[in-house]
Design an enzyme around this catalytic site. Structure first.
Site, PDB file in Angstrom:
ATOM      1  N   TRP A  38     -30.612   5.556 -32.758  1.00 31.79           N
ATOM      2  CA  TRP A  38     -31.473   4.390 -32.543  1.00 31.79           C
ATOM      3  C   TRP A  38     -32.196   3.961 -33.819  1.00 31.79           C
ATOM      4  CZ3 TRP A  38     -34.313   5.459 -27.191  1.00 31.79           C
ATOM      5  CH2 TRP A  38     -33.336   5.615 -26.192  1.00 31.79           C
TER       6      TRP A  38
ATOM      7  N   HIS B  82     -27.746  11.414 -42.998  1.00 32.80           N
ATOM      8  CA  HIS B  82     -27.321  10.022 -42.763  1.00 32.80           C
ATOM      9  C   HIS B  82     -27.398   9.256 -44.081  1.00 32.80           C
ATOM     10  CE1 HIS B  82     -27.225   5.908 -41.311  1.00 32.80           C
ATOM     11  NE2 HIS B  82     -26.678   6.388 -40.211  1.00 32.80           N
TER      12      HIS B  82
ATOM     13  N   GLU C 262     -19.081   8.201 -41.758  1.00 33.06           N
ATOM     14  CA  GLU C 262     -19.681   6.878 -41.698  1.00 33.06           C
ATOM     15  C   GLU C 262     -19.526   6.190 -43.054  1.00 33.06           C
ATOM     16  OE1 GLU C 262     -22.708   6.590 -38.281  1.00 33.06           O
ATOM     17  OE2 GLU C 262     -23.792   7.168 -40.067  1.00 33.06           O
TER      18      GLU C 262
ATOM     19  N   GLY D 166     -23.814  -1.333 -40.063  1.00 31.96           N
ATOM     20  CA  GLY D 166     -24.663  -2.499 -39.832  1.00 31.96           C
ATOM     21  C   GLY D 166     -24.119  -3.774 -40.451  1.00 31.96           C
TER      22      GLY D 166
ATOM     23  N   SER E 230     -20.483   0.138 -37.336  1.00 31.57           N
ATOM     24  CA  SER E 230     -20.172  -1.056 -36.534  1.00 31.57           C
ATOM     25  C   SER E 230     -19.269  -0.765 -35.341  1.00 31.57           C
ATOM     26  CB  SER E 230     -19.577  -2.149 -37.419  1.00 31.57           C
ATOM     27  OG  SER E 230     -20.515  -2.548 -38.403  1.00 31.57           O
TER      28      SER E 230
ATOM     29  N   GLY F 126     -24.815   2.875 -33.995  1.00 30.54           N
ATOM     30  CA  GLY F 126     -26.147   2.386 -34.348  1.00 30.54           C
ATOM     31  C   GLY F 126     -26.530   1.213 -33.467  1.00 30.54           C
ATOM     32  N   GLY F 127     -26.375   0.002 -33.978  1.00 33.68           N
ATOM     33  CA  GLY F 127     -26.798  -1.224 -33.292  1.00 33.68           C
ATOM     34  C   GLY F 127     -26.408  -1.314 -31.816  1.00 33.68           C
TER      35      GLY F 127
HETATM   36  P1  13P Z   1     -24.089   0.555 -36.871  1.00 29.72           P
HETATM   37  O1  13P Z   1     -23.335   0.952 -35.626  1.00 29.72           O
HETATM   38  O2  13P Z   1     -25.272  -0.318 -36.565  1.00 29.72           O
HETATM   39  O3  13P Z   1     -23.189   0.002 -37.914  1.00 29.72           O
HETATM   40  O4  13P Z   1     -24.725   1.899 -37.485  1.00 29.72           O
HETATM   41  C1  13P Z   1     -23.909   2.997 -37.661  1.00 29.72           C
HETATM   42  C2  13P Z   1     -24.760   4.162 -38.003  1.00 29.72           C
HETATM   43  O5  13P Z   1     -25.335   4.222 -39.077  1.00 29.72           O
HETATM   44  C3  13P Z   1     -24.901   5.232 -37.002  1.00 29.72           C
HETATM   45  O6  13P Z   1     -25.521   6.356 -37.540  1.00 29.72           O
END
Ligand code: 13P
Length: 257
Positions: free
Chosen positions: A10, A97, A169, A175, A215, A236-237
């Protein structure tokens, strides 16, 4: 057989009130799903951990933190220890992260200490690794991953790494709406598994779960999950809304059925 794991990071979103609302909604919707035994982990901000833990009592949804500090206690203003997180109800912790590496000076050395502290406090570390766009364009992706894994896992034995999850990642996909294609992600996941085989052994490498993050959305999760070395997602989002996160879990469950 590796158990699929879908985690929601989150980040710095959701007040306590909003976090309770989101976790209640997810608990309700995910309960209705046949999750095929998928591990679902929510990683809210520190302030909301205890309240979300309360919401998740009597559900099979797991709780994780987004970071930790490696000492149990002490004069470390602003930090939160693995021991404290365990007491708050966490069983997972995201470590290393890219946002922590990029904005808060996280290094492989600090990542390594944090992994050890997590393991010592019964937390499953989710070790994040991945290259920036500049590194990918310079064809340094595999070197970066080798650096993150080799140094991040320094001094850890086979039993330790078997209690971990790795999250690939690519920084350029976080993002940005730019997901790695399933083939691009699989190539790197395969590389990571092979690296784990070299660092440990085949058996160990085959057992470690490797999530993809960057993403991830309901529209791309199925194709990602079809890849042989992708064992789940770190979202994430799309983890900030009941509908999109539930949909991601649902689609992942359909692939592994
Ligand atoms: P998004 O899914 O918003 O691209 O973020 C990925 C993330 O950093 C999860 O830790």
């Amino acid at each position: 057989m590796r158990k699929t794991i879908i985690a929601g990071n989150w980040k710095m979103y959701k007040t306590i009130k909003e976090a309770i609302e989101l976790s209640n909604g997810l608990k309700r919707e995910l309960f209705k799903l046949d999750k095929q035994g998928i591990d679902v982990v929510l990683c809210p901000p520190f302030t909301a951990l205890s309240e979300v833990a309360e919401v998740l009592v009597e559900s099979d949804i797991l709780l994780g933190a987004q970071d930790l500090y490696w000492q149990d206690e002490g004069a470390f203003t602003g930090e939160v220890s693995a021991k404290m997180l365990q007491e708050a109800g966490c069983t997972f912790a995201i470590i290393g992260h890219s946002e922590r590496r990029q904005f808060f000076g996280e290094t492989n050395a600090t990542v390594n200490k944090k992994i050890k502290a997590a393991l010592a406090n019964a937390l499953t570390p989710i070790l994040c690794v991945g290259e920036t766009l500049k590194e990918r364009e310079a064809k340094e992706t595999f070197d970066v991953l080798e650096d993150h894994l080799h140094n991040g896992l320094d001094g850890l034995n086979k039993e330790d790494v078997l209690r971990m999850v790795v999250a690939y990642e690519p920084v350029w996909a976080i993002g940005t709406g730019k997901t790695a294609t399933p083939e691009q992600a699989q190539e790197v996941h395969g590389y990571i598994r092979d690296l784990l085989r070299k660092l440990y052994d085949k058996e160990t490498a085959l057992q470690i779960r490797i999530q993809y993050g960057g993403s991830v959305k309901p529209e791309n999760i199925s194709a990602l999950m079809q890849q042989p070395d992708i064992d789940g997602a770190l979202v994430g989002g799309a983890s900030l809304q009941v509908v999109s996160f539930t949909d991601i879990v649902k689609k992942a469950a359909e692939v592994i059925k």
